[in-house]
Design a protein around this motif. Structure first.
Motif, PDB file in Angstrom:
ATOM      1  N   GLU A 240     -13.262  -9.279  -0.362  1.00 34.95           N
ATOM      2  CA  GLU A 240     -12.662  -8.076   0.221  1.00 34.95           C
ATOM      3  C   GLU A 240     -12.058  -7.232  -0.900  1.00 34.95           C
ATOM      4  O   GLU A 240     -10.920  -7.433  -1.322  1.00 34.95           O
ATOM      5  N   LEU A 241     -12.832  -6.253  -1.374  1.00 35.22           N
ATOM      6  CA  LEU A 241     -12.428  -5.455  -2.535  1.00 35.22           C
ATOM      7  C   LEU A 241     -11.301  -4.482  -2.213  1.00 35.22           C
ATOM      8  O   LEU A 241     -10.633  -3.993  -3.124  1.00 35.22           O
ATOM      9  N   ASP A 242     -11.091  -4.184  -0.935  1.00 34.51           N
ATOM     10  CA  ASP A 242      -9.995  -3.264  -0.578  1.00 34.51           C
ATOM     11  C   ASP A 242      -8.651  -3.817  -1.028  1.00 34.51           C
ATOM     12  O   ASP A 242      -7.754  -3.046  -1.406  1.00 34.51           O
ATOM     13  N   TYR A 243      -8.501  -5.141  -0.981  1.00 34.92           N
ATOM     14  CA  TYR A 243      -7.236  -5.731  -1.423  1.00 34.92           C
ATOM     15  C   TYR A 243      -6.986  -5.450  -2.895  1.00 34.92           C
ATOM     16  O   TYR A 243      -5.854  -5.176  -3.313  1.00 34.92           O
ATOM     17  N   ARG A 244      -8.026  -5.490  -3.707  1.00 34.35           N
ATOM     18  CA  ARG A 244      -7.877  -5.218  -5.141  1.00 34.35           C
ATOM     19  C   ARG A 244      -7.493  -3.758  -5.385  1.00 34.35           C
ATOM     20  O   ARG A 244      -6.632  -3.466  -6.228  1.00 34.35           O
ATOM     21  N   MET A 245      -8.130  -2.860  -4.651  1.00 33.39           N
ATOM     22  CA  MET A 245      -7.808  -1.449  -4.849  1.00 33.39           C
ATOM     23  C   MET A 245      -6.363  -1.155  -4.455  1.00 33.39           C
ATOM     24  O   MET A 245      -5.634  -0.459  -5.186  1.00 33.39           O
ATOM     25  N   GLN A 251       0.564  -1.804  -8.132  1.00 32.33           N
ATOM     26  CA  GLN A 251       0.929  -2.142  -9.514  1.00 32.33           C
ATOM     27  C   GLN A 251       1.120  -0.890 -10.345  1.00 32.33           C
ATOM     28  O   GLN A 251       2.016  -0.838 -11.208  1.00 32.33           O
ATOM     29  N   GLN A 252       0.298   0.145 -10.114  1.00 31.68           N
ATOM     30  CA  GLN A 252       0.482   1.411 -10.828  1.00 31.68           C
ATOM     31  C   GLN A 252       1.825   2.035 -10.489  1.00 31.68           C
ATOM     32  O   GLN A 252       2.547   2.517 -11.366  1.00 31.68           O
ATOM     33  N   ALA A 260      -2.657  -3.540 -13.392  1.00 31.83           N
ATOM     34  CA  ALA A 260      -3.494  -2.725 -12.512  1.00 31.83           C
ATOM     35  C   ALA A 260      -4.920  -2.627 -13.048  1.00 31.83           C
ATOM     36  O   ALA A 260      -5.890  -2.722 -12.285  1.00 31.83           O
ATOM     37  N   LEU A 261      -5.061  -2.457 -14.383  1.00 33.54           N
ATOM     38  CA  LEU A 261      -6.401  -2.371 -14.968  1.00 33.54           C
ATOM     39  C   LEU A 261      -7.156  -3.690 -14.827  1.00 33.54           C
ATOM     40  O   LEU A 261      -8.369  -3.703 -14.584  1.00 33.54           O
ATOM     41  N   VAL A 262      -6.435  -4.798 -14.981  1.00 32.07           N
ATOM     42  CA  VAL A 262      -7.070  -6.107 -14.796  1.00 32.07           C
ATOM     43  C   VAL A 262      -7.549  -6.260 -13.346  1.00 32.07           C
ATOM     44  O   VAL A 262      -8.639  -6.772 -13.088  1.00 32.07           O
ATOM     45  N   THR A 263      -6.738  -5.809 -12.421  1.00 30.20           N
ATOM     46  CA  THR A 263      -7.117  -5.884 -11.011  1.00 30.20           C
ATOM     47  C   THR A 263      -8.353  -5.041 -10.738  1.00 30.20           C
ATOM     48  O   THR A 263      -9.261  -5.457  -9.997  1.00 30.20           O
ATOM     49  N   LEU A 264      -8.437  -3.854 -11.353  1.00 32.32           N
ATOM     50  CA  LEU A 264      -9.577  -2.973 -11.125  1.00 32.32           C
ATOM     51  C   LEU A 264     -10.865  -3.523 -11.725  1.00 32.32           C
ATOM     52  O   LEU A 264     -11.965  -3.178 -11.263  1.00 32.32           O
ATOM     53  N   GLU A 265     -10.766  -4.359 -12.745  1.00 33.44           N
ATOM     54  CA  GLU A 265     -11.966  -4.949 -13.333  1.00 33.44           C
ATOM     55  C   GLU A 265     -12.721  -5.818 -12.332  1.00 33.44           C
ATOM     56  O   GLU A 265     -13.923  -6.063 -12.498  1.00 33.44           O
ATOM     57  N   GLY A 266     -12.035  -6.289 -11.308  1.00 35.69           N
ATOM     58  CA  GLY A 266     -12.691  -7.116 -10.288  1.00 35.69           C
ATOM     59  C   GLY A 266     -13.539  -6.309  -9.317  1.00 35.69           C
ATOM     60  O   GLY A 266     -14.229  -6.893  -8.473  1.00 35.69           O
ATOM     61  N   ILE A 267     -13.506  -4.957  -9.443  1.00 34.20           N
ATOM     62  CA  ILE A 267     -14.318  -4.103  -8.582  1.00 34.20           C
ATOM     63  C   ILE A 267     -15.530  -3.644  -9.388  1.00 34.20           C
ATOM     64  O   ILE A 267     -15.398  -2.876 -10.340  1.00 34.20           O
ATOM     65  N   TRP A 278     -12.698   4.569 -10.533  1.00 27.01           N
ATOM     66  CA  TRP A 278     -12.765   5.393 -11.730  1.00 27.01           C
ATOM     67  C   TRP A 278     -11.635   6.416 -11.777  1.00 27.01           C
ATOM     68  O   TRP A 278     -11.099   6.714 -12.856  1.00 27.01           O
ATOM     69  N   ILE A 279     -11.271   6.952 -10.617  1.00 26.24           N
ATOM     70  CA  ILE A 279     -10.147   7.889 -10.590  1.00 26.24           C
ATOM     71  C   ILE A 279      -8.873   7.204 -11.040  1.00 26.24           C
ATOM     72  O   ILE A 279      -8.101   7.747 -11.856  1.00 26.24           O
ATOM     73  N   LEU A 280      -8.638   6.015 -10.536  1.00 25.03           N
ATOM     74  CA  LEU A 280      -7.413   5.284 -10.885  1.00 25.03           C
ATOM     75  C   LEU A 280      -7.447   4.844 -12.345  1.00 25.03           C
ATOM     76  O   LEU A 280      -6.417   4.913 -13.043  1.00 25.03           O
TER      77      LEU A 280
END
Length: 365
Positions: A240-245, A251-252, A260-267, A278-280
């Motif tokens: 469930e990628l929504d949780y990561r976003m 975190q931001q 936050a960047l580490v979390t976004l790498e999972g998407i 990409w916006i974030l």
């Protein structure tokens, strides 16, 4: 013996005509006066009279008891019971009850009893004991629960059966979620949080409830609690990628840019959330002065929205910060070119900055 004694006492009260005091013994008394001088003869006569009275009373007791038993049997058998059931029911009379002549029982009660008992003969259903009062006597009779219920339903059409409705865990969780959204709409955030918690307890995979719960905590400024809820969702449901976003946004807001960047790498790229990712990333890249990351993110955004002037300006700024002035000038010019596109334009402040920066770069170039 106690039943017999009770019957004797009752007969003694009701049948006073059979007592010694009411018997006509004048001839005997005259005979006693004639032979008063003979004590043994008198004693024999008195003994004979006593024996005669006792026998007479006993015969009446037996005759009366048999008559009453027969009448009692007749009452029960006339109400729809078999002879064997009436016989058994008679012996179940409470020892404290009084023997009553069946003629004193109202005929209407016999008819009602017969109406209730008549359907039982054709229903092979296991009965349970009930108690029916016959004046002072209480007799145990077999009554079928199902038959009585049907009779009551027929006599009382307004009676309704209460049926228990059992909800599944999913249905109950959806009900809790609905209550949570209603409470949230009313501004009752505490109640909404409680309902969402209950929904998640029932169904941990209730993703909408988890997201709303995290959003409520976020709106209240409880970033740690919001982060915990989302991290739990990632552990349980990593797909469930929504949780990561959502977690990256929390975190931001908390200033935890690296996390936050580490979390976004999972998407991964190319999925539904790629644009938001990409916006974030571009926004965080500029904040932490990671302009390489910002450049890559803006180029990805321009691949899907080439006429978006904001992405051109962001790319130009990232190139300008890396001292890539030639490509930065081209990006600034593209931003000014697409500013007239509806809903993709730039603010007046952004346009002033680009024009001033182009002048500076032109002079330097």
């Amino acid at each position: 013996m106690s039943v017999i004694n009770t019957m004797l006492k009752e007969l003694d009260k009701r049948q006073q005509s059979y007592s010694l005091e009411n018997m006509q013994v004048e001839p005997v008394q005259s005979q006693v006066s004639i032979y008063a001088k003979t004590p043994w003869v008198l004693l024999a006569i008195v003994s004979f009279l006593l024996l005669f009275c006792v026998g007479y009373l006993w015969d009446n007791v037996s005759h009366t008891g048999g008559t009453q038993q027969a009448k009692f049997k007749q009452v029960l058998t006339s109400s729809g019971l078999t002879e064997s059931v009436a016989e058994e029911s008679y012996h179940l009379v409470d020892t404290r009850a009084q023997v009553v002549d069946a003629s004193v029982i109202p005929r209407s009660s016999n008819v009602q009893l017969a109406m209730k008992m008549a359907p039982i003969e054709n229903q092979p259903i296991k009965p349970f004991p009930a108690r029916v009062a016959v004046k002072d006597a209480v007799v145990s009779l077999p009554i079928v629960h199902q038959a009585v219920d049907k009779a009551n339903m027929a006599n009382n059409p307004q009676s309704m059966a209460v049926t228990e409705v059992r909800l599944s865990a999913k249905q109950l969780a959806e009900k809790k979620y609905q209550l949570g959204t209603q409470a949230e709409d009313k501004g009752e955030q505490k109640e909404a949080i409680e309902h969402y918690h209950q929904a998640l307890t029932l169904i941990p995979a209730f993703h909408e409830a988890r997201q709303r719960l995290a959003a409520l905590f976020y709106g209240q400024g409880h970033l740690m609690q919001s982060s915990d809820i989302l991290q739990q969702g990632i552990r349980l449901f990593p797909q469930e990628l929504d949780y990561r976003m959502l977690l990256a946004r929390v975190q931001q807001s908390a200033g935890e840019y690296a996390q936050a960047l580490v979390t976004l790498e999972g998407i991964p790229d190319g999925v539904r959330l790629s644009k938001q990712k990409w916006i974030l990333e571009s926004s965080i890249g500029q904040k932490v002065k990671n302009y390489t990351l910002a450049e890559v993110s803006y180029r990805q955004l321009l691949q899907i929205e080439a006429t978006q002037s904001r992405w051109w300006m962001g790319l130009a700024y990232a190139l300008d910060a890396q001292k890539k002035y030639d490509t930065a000038v081209v990006a600034y010019e593209q931003a000014l070119f697409y500013r007239a596109v509806p809903e993709q334009g730039l603010s007046r402040q952004a346009v002033d900055y680009i024009e001033a920066r182009l002048v500076q770069l032109g002079e330097s170039l």
